[in-house]
Motif scaffolding. Sequence first.
Motif, mmCIF file in Angstrom:
data_model
loop_
_atom_site.group_PDB
_atom_site.id
_atom_site.type_symbol
_atom_site.label_atom_id
_atom_site.label_comp_id
_atom_site.label_asym_id
_atom_site.label_seq_id
_atom_site.Cartn_x
_atom_site.Cartn_y
_atom_site.Cartn_z
ATOM 1 N N PHE A 67 -11.735 -1.492 0.142
ATOM 2 C CA PHE A 67 -10.707 -1.110 -0.816
ATOM 3 C C PHE A 67 -11.152 0.122 -1.592
ATOM 4 O O PHE A 67 -12.348 0.390 -1.739
ATOM 5 C CB PHE A 67 -10.412 -2.259 -1.778
ATOM 6 N N TRP A 117 -6.127 -0.844 0.323
ATOM 7 C CA TRP A 117 -6.960 -0.746 1.514
ATOM 8 C C TRP A 117 -7.167 0.722 1.847
ATOM 9 O O TRP A 117 -6.236 1.532 1.746
ATOM 10 C CB TRP A 117 -6.240 -1.469 2.644
ATOM 11 N N SER A 170 0.788 -1.234 0.000
ATOM 12 C CA SER A 170 0.000 0.000 0.000
ATOM 13 C C SER A 170 0.822 1.288 0.000
ATOM 14 O O SER A 170 0.520 2.210 -0.775
ATOM 15 C CB SER A 170 -0.968 -0.012 1.182
ATOM 16 N N ARG A 176 -12.527 -5.012 5.669
ATOM 17 C CA ARG A 176 -11.752 -4.001 4.960
ATOM 18 C C ARG A 176 -12.502 -3.452 3.749
ATOM 19 O O ARG A 176 -13.219 -4.174 3.072
ATOM 20 C CB ARG A 176 -10.413 -4.582 4.478
#
Length: 304
Positions: A273, A152, A134, A271
């Motif tokens: 995205f 994320w 990330s 999570r």
Amino acid sequence: MRDLDLTTLRLFIAVCELGNIARAGERASIVGSAISKRLAQLESQVGTALLVRKRHGVVPTPAGQTLLEHARAMLDSAARIESDMQAFAGGARGQVRILASVSAMTESLADDIAQFLQAPGHRNIQVDLEERVSPEIVRGVREGLAALGVCWDAAELGTLQSRPYRRDRLCLVVPAGHRLAARKSVRFTDTLDDEHVSLPVNSAVQVMLQRVAAAAGRTLRRRVIVTNFEASLRVVRAGLAISVVPREIAEPRVRADGLKLVTLDEPWAERRFIICYRDAGLLSPAAQLLVDHLAARAESHPSR
């Protein structure tokens, strides 16, 4: 040096390949004397001899050989420019580079991009997809290395803009005989007495897990570090450690591998995205089409 003429370079390449000015003229439907005049002007322009006249033809000098390599590259680029511009008349055209996390790529992104490219109107679009962690995704998009990033939403985006993409849920994967295998759910702190399989330490998942452990005054014990979740599952199957893995990736494998999934009772386990980019107004038409497609796929599959 003045701008090089592409037609002259094309004739120069033909002469070098055929080793004969007359035959090059026949190929290009130009008289040999006209080619000789152009080549003489080219030699004057670059300031050095490019061809050596032999009894039965010509061969490039060392300088000519160097120019030949550059000329081929220039004409190849010119051909691609022409092809790209012509293709706009028939629909969307372009190349879109995406940096994406391993989770997004493994779970849904590759399939979503494949569906996008199968649409008849997108046949002239090329997508370059590269896996990154990330922080590298955000930095790459910010620095212009890629038009889009998929990561994320816990990543620090700074000034980047974004749109929602898909969701997943992290869970714990353990061998069937593990002490936590019979549990329906666990807190992450319940796992800190065990050794873990880890993704690279700067990946978004590992940064989050280390923060949670540190907040509890504990340390995440990493026994093995791997680059993807498939490798992580193989390590767990071997009984070497346990691992936090997206349920969407683990579920198809657990029964065949004799593993157990345990729900992580944590707010951060679910999570979201995102698709990130520098400025929506500066996206190319191809990139904007792809962003719209990915966002639409996310809306039609809200559970993933």
